[in-house]
Design a protein around this motif. Structure first.
Motif, PDB file in Angstrom:
ATOM      1  N   ASN A  66     -13.419   3.324   7.270  1.00 25.15           N
ATOM      2  CA  ASN A  66     -13.027   4.330   8.277  1.00 25.15           C
ATOM      3  C   ASN A  66     -11.684   4.989   7.951  1.00 25.15           C
ATOM      4  OD1 ASN A  66     -15.329   3.633   9.918  1.00 25.15           O
ATOM      5  ND2 ASN A  66     -14.188   1.811  10.568  1.00 25.15           N
ATOM      6  N   GLY A  67     -11.447   5.239   6.682  1.00 28.51           N
ATOM      7  CA  GLY A  67     -10.188   5.854   6.288  1.00 28.51           C
ATOM      8  C   GLY A  67     -10.344   7.280   5.816  1.00 28.51           C
ATOM      9  N   LYS A  68      -9.212   7.919   5.623  1.00 23.00           N
ATOM     10  CA  LYS A  68      -9.149   9.209   4.935  1.00 23.00           C
ATOM     11  C   LYS A  68      -8.600   8.888   3.545  1.00 23.00           C
ATOM     12  CE  LYS A  68     -10.484  11.659   8.477  1.00 23.00           C
ATOM     13  NZ  LYS A  68      -9.606  12.621   9.155  1.00 23.00           N
ATOM     14  N   PRO A  74     -12.872   2.876  -9.645  1.00 22.15           N
ATOM     15  CA  PRO A  74     -13.416   1.570 -10.025  1.00 22.15           C
ATOM     16  C   PRO A  74     -12.863   1.087 -11.367  1.00 22.15           C
ATOM     17  CG  PRO A  74     -15.152   2.909  -9.097  1.00 22.15           C
ATOM     18  CD  PRO A  74     -13.942   3.804  -9.202  1.00 22.15           C
ATOM     19  N   GLY A  75     -12.438  -0.165 -11.369  1.00 21.35           N
ATOM     20  CA  GLY A  75     -11.892  -0.781 -12.561  1.00 21.35           C
ATOM     21  C   GLY A  75     -10.387  -0.752 -12.640  1.00 21.35           C
ATOM     22  N   GLN A  76      -9.733   0.102 -11.833  1.00 24.20           N
ATOM     23  CA  GLN A  76      -8.273   0.121 -11.859  1.00 24.20           C
ATOM     24  C   GLN A  76      -7.702  -0.996 -10.985  1.00 24.20           C
ATOM     25  OE1 GLN A  76      -6.048   3.729 -11.708  1.00 24.20           O
ATOM     26  NE2 GLN A  76      -7.605   4.947 -12.770  1.00 24.20           N
ATOM     27  N   MET A  77      -6.420  -1.256 -11.160  1.00 27.87           N
ATOM     28  CA  MET A  77      -5.769  -2.326 -10.411  1.00 27.87           C
ATOM     29  C   MET A  77      -5.907  -2.097  -8.912  1.00 27.87           C
ATOM     30  SD  MET A  77      -2.273  -2.821 -12.632  1.00 27.87           S
ATOM     31  CE  MET A  77      -2.313  -2.673 -14.416  1.00 27.87           C
ATOM     32  N   GLY A  78      -6.098  -3.188  -8.194  1.00 31.63           N
ATOM     33  CA  GLY A  78      -6.317  -3.111  -6.751  1.00 31.63           C
ATOM     34  C   GLY A  78      -5.024  -2.987  -5.978  1.00 31.63           C
ATOM     35  N   ASP A  79      -4.293  -1.886  -6.208  1.00 33.23           N
ATOM     36  CA  ASP A  79      -3.022  -1.608  -5.537  1.00 33.23           C
ATOM     37  C   ASP A  79      -3.253  -0.464  -4.558  1.00 33.23           C
ATOM     38  OD1 ASP A  79      -2.190  -3.454  -7.381  1.00 33.23           O
ATOM     39  OD2 ASP A  79      -0.805  -2.119  -8.440  1.00 33.23           O
ATOM     40  N   VAL A  80      -3.157  -0.770  -3.262  1.00 33.22           N
ATOM     41  CA  VAL A  80      -3.577   0.182  -2.225  1.00 33.22           C
ATOM     42  C   VAL A  80      -2.600   0.121  -1.057  1.00 33.22           C
ATOM     43  CG1 VAL A  80      -5.502   0.910  -0.743  1.00 33.22           C
ATOM     44  CG2 VAL A  80      -5.977  -0.351  -2.863  1.00 33.22           C
ATOM     45  N   VAL A  81      -2.388   1.259  -0.425  1.00 31.01           N
ATOM     46  CA  VAL A  81      -1.668   1.272   0.847  1.00 31.01           C
ATOM     47  C   VAL A  81      -2.536   1.973   1.887  1.00 31.01           C
ATOM     48  CG1 VAL A  81      -0.399   3.415   0.280  1.00 31.01           C
ATOM     49  CG2 VAL A  81       0.469   1.879   2.051  1.00 31.01           C
ATOM     50  N   VAL A  82      -2.573   1.401   3.084  1.00 35.20           N
ATOM     51  CA  VAL A  82      -3.244   1.995   4.240  1.00 35.20           C
ATOM     52  C   VAL A  82      -2.148   2.450   5.195  1.00 35.20           C
ATOM     53  CG1 VAL A  82      -4.894   1.657   6.113  1.00 35.20           C
ATOM     54  CG2 VAL A  82      -5.189   0.406   3.944  1.00 35.20           C
ATOM     55  N   LEU A  83      -2.120   3.733   5.522  1.00 33.35           N
ATOM     56  CA  LEU A  83      -1.087   4.281   6.393  1.00 33.35           C
ATOM     57  C   LEU A  83      -1.548   4.318   7.847  1.00 33.35           C
ATOM     58  CD1 LEU A  83       0.178   7.254   4.178  1.00 33.35           C
ATOM     59  CD2 LEU A  83       1.108   4.931   4.353  1.00 33.35           C
ATOM     60  N   THR A  84      -0.580   4.381   8.727  1.00 33.05           N
ATOM     61  CA  THR A  84      -0.884   4.404  10.166  1.00 33.05           C
ATOM     62  C   THR A  84      -1.432   5.741  10.626  1.00 33.05           C
ATOM     63  OG1 THR A  84       1.416   5.031  10.578  1.00 33.05           O
ATOM     64  CG2 THR A  84       0.866   2.675  10.749  1.00 33.05           C
ATOM     65  N   HIS A  85      -1.236   6.800   9.843  1.00 29.68           N
ATOM     66  CA  HIS A  85      -1.654   8.147  10.217  1.00 29.68           C
ATOM     67  C   HIS A  85      -2.428   8.787   9.064  1.00 29.68           C
ATOM     68  CE1 HIS A  85       1.693   7.389  12.951  1.00 29.68           C
ATOM     69  NE2 HIS A  85       1.397   8.480  13.657  1.00 29.68           N
ATOM     70  N   ALA A 130      -9.187   1.132   8.709  1.00 29.01           N
ATOM     71  CA  ALA A 130      -8.089   2.092   8.536  1.00 29.01           C
ATOM     72  C   ALA A 130      -7.928   2.994   9.747  1.00 29.01           C
ATOM     73  CB  ALA A 130      -8.316   2.931   7.286  1.00 29.01           C
ATOM     74  N   ALA A 131      -8.929   3.046  10.606  1.00 28.23           N
ATOM     75  CA  ALA A 131      -8.849   3.786  11.876  1.00 28.23           C
ATOM     76  C   ALA A 131      -8.409   5.240  11.677  1.00 28.23           C
ATOM     77  CB  ALA A 131      -7.900   3.065  12.836  1.00 28.23           C
ATOM     78  N   GLY A 132      -8.892   5.855  10.630  1.00 24.08           N
ATOM     79  CA  GLY A 132      -8.586   7.266  10.403  1.00 24.08           C
ATOM     80  C   GLY A 132      -7.304   7.528   9.657  1.00 24.08           C
ATOM     81  N   GLY A 133      -6.586   6.477   9.279  1.00 27.48           N
ATOM     82  CA  GLY A 133      -5.347   6.656   8.519  1.00 27.48           C
ATOM     83  C   GLY A 133      -5.616   6.904   7.045  1.00 27.48           C
ATOM     84  N   THR A 134      -4.615   7.458   6.372  1.00 19.80           N
ATOM     85  CA  THR A 134      -4.733   7.704   4.939  1.00 19.80           C
ATOM     86  C   THR A 134      -4.805   6.377   4.188  1.00 19.80           C
ATOM     87  OG1 THR A 134      -3.574   9.823   5.024  1.00 19.80           O
ATOM     88  CG2 THR A 134      -3.539   8.660   2.917  1.00 19.80           C
ATOM     89  N   VAL A 135      -5.709   6.318   3.227  1.00 16.96           N
ATOM     90  CA  VAL A 135      -5.805   5.198   2.294  1.00 16.96           C
ATOM     91  C   VAL A 135      -5.585   5.784   0.904  1.00 16.96           C
ATOM     92  CG1 VAL A 135      -7.251   3.342   1.388  1.00 16.96           C
ATOM     93  CG2 VAL A 135      -7.484   4.041   3.790  1.00 16.96           C
TER      94      VAL A 135
END
Length: 554
Positions: free
Chosen positions: A11-13, A515-526, A56-61
């Motif tokens: 559920n992210g952007k 796919p295949g890249q390092m699993g480094d992710v941030v989920v933002l509040t907006h 993610a509730a609609g926040g940027t991923v």
């Protein structure tokens, strides 16, 4: 049977930073890597039993932020030292210092960070000003840019600086007419002895001041204290969505501490640490840089880069300019003499290492470009990705040289006087009118085709990517003689993710949600794309993931 995810974000952007598939609504991770991106329905189906599910509730991923210019050990220590960022007058400074001193009776030296220039109601403090606030304990105040310290008489005496002392080229102990120090110490060669008086013994800034190892060697108790401090800084960075940092000072000691934290599972961010070459170092010391590169080559702790300084900062007239500062006869001073610097560049480049050079003034940047040109002439053209850090003022004649020499512009949007942290530069003070359009000229540099990467330079400014992103996208516009050129949101985000992965030679391995890249992710509040440009700072990290492991959730 298709692989199953151990963590899914729904559920992210999703902004993948991959032009082949720029957007999605969900991401799956498995074994520390990106498994898939796609629709929420498709990614939900990939979740293994017991998989971690993040809404993610609609926040940027997006890919985790890579801050490509920090001083981790210093920033970590700054979280615990006295913070002067709220003190803007002499009275406020006195209250802050006395309150901290009273609450910390065992502190060996009262040491402050983020002390503004002009603290004494428009002028810089002297030792006499500081003695009037606190005279019976050593006191030292560090400027926000980490290039100036102001110390009281007791601190100067204990550090052996009260009557002056020899300092390297580019550093200054400002002296009174009577032969004593005023208390102002410009650049690391002048204030290094002061730092040894604080509670860390100066180890937090040793990689910045000298680039050497603690002497005598740190005790196990000191190493444990330093690991705890750095772990605190890593936690702090992770809380802002950061998954990788490029340190801008270094020694083997920091690499050892980071490796210890990695082994214990406490390394919340990937770290690159350079070898720091000083202007007084024999060039044979570059063998230490090569040894760093041989010894530290992992995905989580590595080296492979050499850091140098070419000048100081504009505020103290130590940035090196092509003409005198307004109303003065000074152009600043180089840290390295031209041929010394050129030979250093030739040797570093020949060793296959990357170069980063601090350069603020327009003449400093010209001389750095000359050094890179000398390296190319000697060694031939290669994919070196040499960097220039800051470029706060550039001469228009040198703009095309950045692209011609394949230089990377490593910039800090919140350093700009058009940001929200430092004051505007009044006309007739530090810049000539025709220099304003080429000051903090991030978009002019980008328009040449030069790769542009972004960072904070923490602790010069807080390690908060969102504020820096806003400063790039929505700078202040005070009118002429400034020439304000906002940058696009997507260019700015790329400069904080895929661009920073590229400059560390990790393109195709990190910096994108592919796919295949390092699993480094941030989920933002907006949803960052839905925010007004001047509201981007309201978005915060909700979840940070590094190597498939959640390093922050809040």
């Amino acid at each position: 049977m298709a692989a199953k995810a151990d963590l899914v974000i729904l559920n992210g952007k999703v902004l993948t930073m991959d032009s082949a598939r720029p957007r999605a609504s969900a991401v799956a991770l498995a074994g520390g890597l990106i498994l898939a991106v796609g629709s929420t329905e498709d990614i939900r189906a990939l979740a293994a039993p017991g998989a971690r599910v993040i809404d993610a509730a609609g926040g940027t991923v997006m890919p985790g932020f890579i801050d490509s210019h920090v001083h981790l050990f210093q920033g970590s220590a700054a979280l615990e030292f006295m913070d002067m960022s709220g003190a803007e007058t002499a009275d406020e400074a006195a209250r802050t210092i006395r309150a901290y001193a009273g609450a910390n009776p065992d502190e060996p030296m009262i040491f402050a960070v983020s002390t503004i220039y002009g603290l004494m109601d428009g002028r810089n403090p002297t030792r006499h000003d500081l003695d009037a606030i606190l005279s019976d304990r050593p006191l030292a105040l560090l400027s926000p840019d980490i290039h100036t310290v102001w110390a009281n008489t007791l601190a100067l005496r204990q550090a052996g600086l009260l009557h002056g002392a020899p300092v390297p080229e580019g550093s200054v102990i400002v002296m009174e007419a009577g032969g004593n120090a005023t208390g102002e110490l410009q650049e690391t060669g002048a204030f290094g002895p002061i730092l040894k008086l604080n509670r860390t013994g100066g180890r937090d800034m040793l990689g910045y001041v000298t680039g050497t190892e603690p002497e005598p060697p740190a005790t196990e108790e000191e190493r444990a204290a330093d690991r705890r401090l750095i772990a605190k800084g890593l936690d702090h960075a992770a809380s802002h969505g950061i998954t990788t940092m490029h340190n801008m000072d270094g020694n083997f000691y920091q690499l050892e501490l980071l490796s210890d934290l990695d082994a214990s599972g406490d390394l919340k961010c990937r770290m690159q640490v350079p070898f720091h070459l000083k202007n007084y170092d024999p060039l044979d010391r570059l063998e230490e840089a090569a040894e760093m590169h041989r010894r530290y080559t992992g995905d989580r702790v590595w080296s492979g880069r050499v850091k140098m300084f070419m000048d100081g900062v504009i505020d103290t007239h130590t940035a090196w300019m092509t003409r005198p500062y307004p109303g003065t006869d000074t152009v600043g001073e180089p840290v390295f003499e031209p041929e010394h610097f050129n030979e250093a560049c030739r040797r570093i480049d020949a060793a296959g290492l990357q170069i980063s050079v601090h350069s603020i003034g327009d003449l400093a940047t010209r001389r750095v470009l000359d050094g890179y040109a000398a390296a190319r002439a000697a060694n031939g053209r290669r994919d070196a990705r040499h960097r220039i850090e800051h470029i706060e003022v550039i001469h228009p004649d040198d703009l095309p040289r950045l692209k011609e020499l394949d230089v990377v512009a490593s910039l800090q949007p919140r350093h700009s006087a058009l940001g929200d942290y430092f004051p505007l530069i009044p006309q007739g003070t530090l810049l000539h009118d025709d220099q304003y359009p080429y000051a903090f000229a991030w978009q002019r540099i980008r328009d040449t085709g030069t790769p542009v990467i972004f960072s904070t330079d923490w602790p010069v400014i807080p390690v908060d990517p969102m504020r820096s992103i806003q400063c790039a996208v929505a700078p202040l516009d005070p009118g002429a003689p400034w020439d304000v050129r906002p940058q696009s949101l997507m260019d700015t985000l790329a400069s904080y993710t895929s661009g920073n992965a590229w400059v560390e030679f990790n393109e195709g391995r990190k910096g994108q949600l592919v796919p295949g890249q390092m699993g480094d992710v941030v989920v933002l509040t907006h949803d960052i794309e839905a925010l007004a440009p001047d509201q981007i700072h309201t978005a915060r990290a909700m979840v940070t993931i590094c190597g498939g492991q959640i390093t922050y959730s809040g």
